[in-house]
Scaffold this motif. Sequence first.
Motif, mmCIF file in Angstrom:
data_model
loop_
_atom_site.group_PDB
_atom_site.id
_atom_site.type_symbol
_atom_site.label_atom_id
_atom_site.label_comp_id
_atom_site.label_asym_id
_atom_site.label_seq_id
_atom_site.Cartn_x
_atom_site.Cartn_y
_atom_site.Cartn_z
ATOM 1 N N ALA A 1 36.969 46.244 38.628
ATOM 2 C CA ALA A 1 36.732 45.427 39.275
ATOM 3 C C ALA A 1 36.892 43.762 38.623
ATOM 4 N N LEU A 2 36.448 43.875 37.242
ATOM 5 C CA LEU A 2 37.487 43.095 36.368
ATOM 6 C C LEU A 2 38.637 42.488 36.317
ATOM 7 N N ALA A 3 39.142 43.820 36.375
ATOM 8 C CA ALA A 3 40.330 44.247 35.929
ATOM 9 C C ALA A 3 40.845 43.306 36.986
ATOM 10 N N GLY A 4 40.894 43.790 38.541
ATOM 11 C CA GLY A 4 41.110 43.186 39.505
ATOM 12 C C GLY A 4 40.978 41.699 39.469
ATOM 13 N N ALA A 5 40.060 41.442 39.270
ATOM 14 C CA ALA A 5 39.389 39.735 39.527
ATOM 15 C C ALA A 5 40.744 38.836 38.336
ATOM 16 N N GLU A 6 40.274 39.567 37.675
ATOM 17 C CA GLU A 6 41.147 38.922 36.386
ATOM 18 C C GLU A 6 42.845 38.856 36.615
ATOM 19 N N ARG A 7 43.656 39.446 37.196
ATOM 20 C CA ARG A 7 44.470 39.665 37.775
ATOM 21 C C ARG A 7 44.056 38.638 39.026
ATOM 22 N N LEU A 8 44.159 38.656 39.833
ATOM 23 C CA LEU A 8 43.221 37.832 41.099
ATOM 24 C C LEU A 8 43.594 36.464 40.639
ATOM 25 N N ALA A 9 43.160 36.672 39.574
ATOM 26 C CA ALA A 9 42.622 35.241 38.846
ATOM 27 C C ALA A 9 44.157 34.495 39.181
ATOM 28 N N LEU A 10 45.131 35.415 38.857
ATOM 29 C CA LEU A 10 46.414 34.788 38.294
ATOM 30 C C LEU A 10 47.034 34.446 39.157
ATOM 31 N N GLY A 11 46.967 35.293 40.496
ATOM 32 C CA GLY A 11 47.620 35.665 41.498
ATOM 33 C C GLY A 11 48.287 36.757 41.977
ATOM 34 N N LEU A 12 48.267 37.931 40.801
ATOM 35 C CA LEU A 12 48.315 38.708 41.136
ATOM 36 C C LEU A 12 48.422 39.676 42.283
ATOM 37 N N VAL A 13 48.850 40.124 43.248
ATOM 38 C CA VAL A 13 48.227 41.379 44.422
ATOM 39 C C VAL A 13 49.127 42.290 44.213
ATOM 40 N N ASP A 14 49.435 43.237 44.975
ATOM 41 C CA ASP A 14 49.915 44.514 45.365
ATOM 42 C C ASP A 14 50.228 44.182 46.674
ATOM 43 N N GLY A 15 50.559 45.140 47.147
ATOM 44 C CA GLY A 15 52.068 45.538 48.632
ATOM 45 C C GLY A 15 50.980 46.908 49.222
ATOM 46 N N LEU B 1 43.762 46.016 54.005
ATOM 47 C CA LEU B 1 44.183 46.216 55.652
ATOM 48 C C LEU B 1 43.217 45.425 56.472
ATOM 49 N N GLY B 2 42.368 46.676 57.309
ATOM 50 C CA GLY B 2 41.377 46.305 58.190
ATOM 51 C C GLY B 2 39.987 44.644 57.735
ATOM 52 N N ALA B 3 40.580 44.328 56.494
ATOM 53 C CA ALA B 3 39.748 43.454 56.492
ATOM 54 C C ALA B 3 40.134 42.042 55.711
ATOM 55 N N GLY B 4 41.641 42.193 55.963
ATOM 56 C CA GLY B 4 42.930 41.527 55.309
ATOM 57 C C GLY B 4 42.364 40.450 54.248
ATOM 58 N N ILE B 5 42.462 41.303 53.475
ATOM 59 C CA ILE B 5 42.211 40.930 51.733
ATOM 60 C C ILE B 5 43.126 41.305 50.720
ATOM 61 N N ALA B 6 43.042 40.907 49.618
ATOM 62 C CA ALA B 6 43.486 40.978 48.937
ATOM 63 C C ALA B 6 44.093 42.078 48.234
ATOM 64 N N LEU B 7 44.661 42.773 47.800
ATOM 65 C CA LEU B 7 44.608 44.948 47.441
ATOM 66 C C LEU B 7 45.426 44.438 45.849
ATOM 67 N N VAL B 8 44.224 44.741 44.660
ATOM 68 C CA VAL B 8 44.894 44.921 43.258
ATOM 69 C C VAL B 8 45.143 46.338 43.180
ATOM 70 N N ALA B 9 46.989 47.299 42.638
ATOM 71 C CA ALA B 9 46.363 48.331 41.459
ATOM 72 C C ALA B 9 46.160 48.368 40.541
ATOM 73 N N VAL B 10 44.970 49.296 39.835
ATOM 74 C CA VAL B 10 44.544 48.533 38.519
ATOM 75 C C VAL B 10 45.346 49.510 38.044
ATOM 76 N N ASN B 11 45.740 49.485 36.386
ATOM 77 C CA ASN B 11 45.363 50.782 35.689
ATOM 78 C C ASN B 11 44.974 50.916 35.218
ATOM 79 N N HIS B 12 43.923 52.017 34.517
ATOM 80 C CA HIS B 12 43.130 52.610 34.830
ATOM 81 C C HIS B 12 42.689 52.112 33.165
ATOM 82 N N LEU B 13 43.411 52.443 32.438
ATOM 83 C CA LEU B 13 44.036 51.588 30.796
ATOM 84 C C LEU B 13 43.126 50.446 30.569
ATOM 85 N N GLU B 14 44.121 49.211 31.251
ATOM 86 C CA GLU B 14 43.753 48.046 31.051
ATOM 87 C C GLU B 14 42.042 47.400 31.814
ATOM 88 N N GLY B 15 41.904 48.632 32.204
ATOM 89 C CA GLY B 15 40.001 48.256 33.025
ATOM 90 C C GLY B 15 39.322 48.415 31.591
#
Length: 381
Positions: A336-350, A123-137
């Motif tokens: 971070a990797l799981a987040g980057a992989e999801r972000l690369a696919l255009g998947l972000v969270d609210g 919210l503060g930096a105006g960047i994407a949030l990715v909520a990661v499943n720990h097991l997917e990490g």
Amino acid sequence: MALSHAFPSGQPVPPQQKALTVLGLESSCDDTAAAVLRRAPDGSVTVLAERVLGQDAAHAPYGGVVPEIAARAHAERMDGLAAEVLAEAGLSAHELDGVAATAGPGLIGGVMAALMTAKGLALGAGIALVAVNHLEGHALSPRLTRKLDFPYLLLLVSGGHTQLVIVEGVGAMTRLGSTIDDAAGEAFDKTAKIMGLGFPGGPAVERAARAARNPERFDLPRMLTGKPGCDFSFAGLKTAARRAWDALEAPGDQDRADLAGAVQSAIASHLSERTGRAMDRFIEAFPQASRTLVAAGGVAANQTVRAALTEAAQARGFELIAPPLKYCTDNAAMIALAGAERLALGLVDGLDAPARARWPLDADAAARDPATGGGRKGPKA
């Protein structure tokens, strides 16, 4: 399997074809971790900074993780740790493409520490949030250090989780089996506590087992003998180990070593036998795919377990891959990797992304065939 959907207010964005820099935060159990990772368009990754703060000393007097103690430690450390890895990477939050945080499964008070910190940064930096499943990490962790194509077979084995999963892609996981009661790591921890070996229990049992002379003297059960499928069970072994220890009149160091060796051998044998069945299923489902078995999670660091898995893998023409030790246990680089992989696919969270105590990798399998039993960790995972 639908891990790929954004939460209700999360807005999918176009797939990213540029390098992505992501901050990862992890606090699902008793390790507070943060890492900064850069993912290139070809999928290669560079970890720019990473830190893990453990809590072993705080939990050692209790012989296991105390959720309230863990949650407080995470809350006190997480924001400062995030600032430290950003400084080490030479970046500000505004220079990130996104922030990824473990959103479950795990101890809910701990999960909230990473997730709330990530929400504030997003919210503060105006960047994407990715909520990661720990097991997917954990499932993606071997891709931190080497190129690894989908699909592959994953054995996730730790203090809270024991399951076999086919990893077909980011957010595409098929569960073949899981524990019906306790996780393998819990069997290690409880055995260590019974014998007064200290905490964490897995490494303590492994150290004690090196001095074993006659582990066969203890008649421990073979779990799920004759039962088809790829599920695991460790509750009976844990109980048998306690009874064997209590039956000793004046147990000494050699008794500890022999029982540790017996328990370790039983766990390794059970893991390799059920994983062998999963490898056979993988070959049937993907006859043309590379035969790759990934062992991740803290128990995957146990050398006896690795040796048993290696033997089972070689017998079927599989290559066993285990991430480096620092990426087998809980860490933020994998988040971070799981987040980057999801972000690369255009998947972000609210910003309404929930913290989850339970979050199965394969939701369909969990609904169709839920884990059962009385284990404190296994079924909840």
